[in-house]
Design a protein around this motif. Structure first.
Motif, PDB file in Angstrom:
ATOM      1  N   PRO A 121      46.952  34.077  34.742  1.00  0.00           N
ATOM      2  CA  PRO A 121      46.091  34.454  35.877  1.00  0.00           C
ATOM      3  C   PRO A 121      45.022  35.467  35.477  1.00  0.00           C
ATOM      4  O   PRO A 121      45.009  35.984  34.368  1.00  0.00           O
ATOM      5  N   LEU A 122      44.136  35.752  36.424  1.00  0.00           N
ATOM      6  CA  LEU A 122      43.033  36.689  36.190  1.00  0.00           C
ATOM      7  C   LEU A 122      43.512  38.128  36.267  1.00  0.00           C
ATOM      8  O   LEU A 122      44.366  38.467  37.082  1.00  0.00           O
ATOM      9  N   THR A 123      42.940  38.987  35.445  1.00  0.00           N
ATOM     10  CA  THR A 123      43.193  40.427  35.595  1.00  0.00           C
ATOM     11  C   THR A 123      41.845  41.130  35.751  1.00  0.00           C
ATOM     12  O   THR A 123      41.399  41.392  36.866  1.00  0.00           O
ATOM     13  N   LEU A 124      41.178  41.391  34.627  1.00  0.00           N
ATOM     14  CA  LEU A 124      39.914  42.140  34.661  1.00  0.00           C
ATOM     15  C   LEU A 124      38.774  41.358  35.312  1.00  0.00           C
ATOM     16  O   LEU A 124      37.785  41.951  35.736  1.00  0.00           O
ATOM     17  N   ARG A 126      38.832  39.382  38.018  1.00  0.00           N
ATOM     18  CA  ARG A 126      39.039  38.966  39.406  1.00  0.00           C
ATOM     19  C   ARG A 126      37.783  39.101  40.262  1.00  0.00           C
ATOM     20  O   ARG A 126      37.132  40.138  40.241  1.00  0.00           O
TER      21      ARG A 126
ATOM     22  N   ASP B  11      44.288  44.967  33.964  1.00  0.00           N
ATOM     23  CA  ASP B  11      43.260  45.858  34.486  1.00  0.00           C
ATOM     24  C   ASP B  11      43.971  47.160  34.846  1.00  0.00           C
ATOM     25  O   ASP B  11      44.829  47.180  35.738  1.00  0.00           O
ATOM     26  N   ASP B  86      49.657  41.950  41.219  1.00  0.00           N
ATOM     27  CA  ASP B  86      49.243  42.972  40.248  1.00  0.00           C
ATOM     28  C   ASP B  86      48.348  42.353  39.169  1.00  0.00           C
ATOM     29  O   ASP B  86      48.618  41.238  38.721  1.00  0.00           O
ATOM     30  N   PRO B  87      47.309  43.077  38.739  1.00  0.00           N
ATOM     31  CA  PRO B  87      46.379  42.504  37.755  1.00  0.00           C
ATOM     32  C   PRO B  87      46.928  42.606  36.330  1.00  0.00           C
ATOM     33  O   PRO B  87      46.349  43.287  35.468  1.00  0.00           O
ATOM     34  N   VAL B  88      48.055  41.957  36.104  1.00  0.00           N
ATOM     35  CA  VAL B  88      48.699  41.904  34.786  1.00  0.00           C
ATOM     36  C   VAL B  88      48.970  40.441  34.479  1.00  0.00           C
ATOM     37  O   VAL B  88      49.500  39.727  35.335  1.00  0.00           O
TER      38      VAL B  88
END
Lengths: 253, 253
Positions: A121-124, A126, B11, B86-88
């Motif tokens: 999935p996306l993190t930075l 998004r 992030d 969570d952005p992980v």
């Protein structure tokens, strides 16, 4: 009265679009309100494109008319200070002739669409890319895209809310390339129909995933029917990159 | 028991750091809690680095020991599903030998520091770069940085909270380059002291702005005194890029 051309960069996430809306915040309202605080004047901003909610801009071109005299550099600095905390930046500002119009003088518009094509999935990233987990074949997407380049009736790729009088447009470039984990789609034309880029990207994604054969892009175009269309790509992967103007002497840098 | 090596991208914005904290959310807690929901087991995650609040990671390396058998690919997918929102992201997962340790086996760590160096404020890059409005001279920063490369006592560039026994470290690379509107600082070493990269970047920024002469970096290092230091660069421009391990047979890809 002086006409100022502005180059705007913005994160479209918190906005209901570039154009002023009655039901939510817009980039236009942010800039016009900032200008009012600086000049005391109520102005209307005109822009090269009309981006939807969630769409971003790297180099939108706009103009405003202001009665009070201002140095363009100081006006940009004052605007940037007043625009906080909205994610809008004036990256360039200059005086242009009174007959220069950000929308009507514009002869070229360029968009970038970013897909992050990976399973995790996306993190930075998004809100700034479209996440597609299934592997996409960028070369197949590029080949299929070439059938859209040129002068065509783009009715298939047009929003039902599109206000353009004529669905015939000339698409100058539609280039698909893989850049690491991302797929970038570059689109350039004199002008686009409402939702045209997102409609084209949505169909190209189906080709990239193998859901559509490459030839179906050409047949969807020929159908001139929105029912031949795949789903639109979401707005948050789309960037208005630049607007170009014909006369170099009148072109803001 | 099986040991799984994880590669993590995150992030850092919403976290109080990678390591578990009593006073706020951490990446470690997110991953350990997700693993508990999947396996029913309470595990402790070990990682190659200990990033501060707000610091991001593109390729952090960690490991966990799990009693139940799992296919690594399915474990990564289950973790990514459980980690939302969570952005992980787990970008890779594989089985490693029981004596492979994400922290103690690690022989190389690489960081990237991103400065957005322009007058207009941040829009799309908020929380992901350090915004420096005054023009920076990247070449001068790079030249000054070379006096830090090699084996030195880095006491000057060390947090007062640093727990390392020895302030002597070997810095393998400290490279400064301009990339469009950004300045990128690449730092590589076997290991770093607490706040070392941010301290070095904070001083190099003073050189780039002309506040410090290039030679002051070398004299600050020689002083072995934190009072010789400029301000630390903020955490949100810092990225843990990768961890490397000595034996290719044991190195997760």
């Amino acid at each position: 009265m002086t006409r100022f051309a502005l180059t705007l960069e913005f994160d479209g996430t918190p906005f209901f679009g570039l154009q002023r809306q009655s039901h939510g915040p817009s980039v236009q309202q942010s800039v016009e309100d900032a200008l009012h605080r600086i000049t005391g004047e109520r102005v209307v901003m005109h822009s090269a494109g009309r981006t939807d909610a969630g769409v971003h801009a790297l180099g939108m071109r706009s103009h405003v008319d202001i009665d009070k005299p201002f140095d363009p550099f100081r006006l940009a600095a004052a605007l940037n200070a007043q625009l906080r905390p909205d994610p809008v930046a004036v990256t360039h500002c200059e005086v242009v002739p009174d007959d220069w119009h950000a929308r009507f003088s514009c002869t070229g518009r360029r968009y970038l669409y970013r897909i992050l094509n990976r399973r995790p999935p996306l993190t930075l990233q998004r809100g700034h890319v479209w996440h597609v987990a299934q592997p996409l074949h960028a070369d197949a997407m590029h080949r299929a895209a070439q059938s859209l380049v040129g002068r065509h009736d783009f009715t298939t790729f047009r929003s039902v809310h599109c206000q353009a009088a004529d669905p015939v447009k000339s698409l100058d470039e539609l280039r698909v390339e893989r850049v690491g984990e991302e797929i970038h789609i570059h689109a350039a034309a004199r002008s686009f129909l409402h939702h045209q880029v997102r409609s084209m990207v949505g169909c190209l994604k189906l080709v990239g995933a193998g859901t559509w054969p490459e030839t179906r892009i050409a047949s969807a175009l020929a159908a001139r029917d929105r029912n031949a269309l795949g789903l639109n790509a979401p707005p948050h992967g789309l960037y208005f990159v630049e607007a170009t103007y014909p006369d170099p002497r009148e072109e803001p840098r």
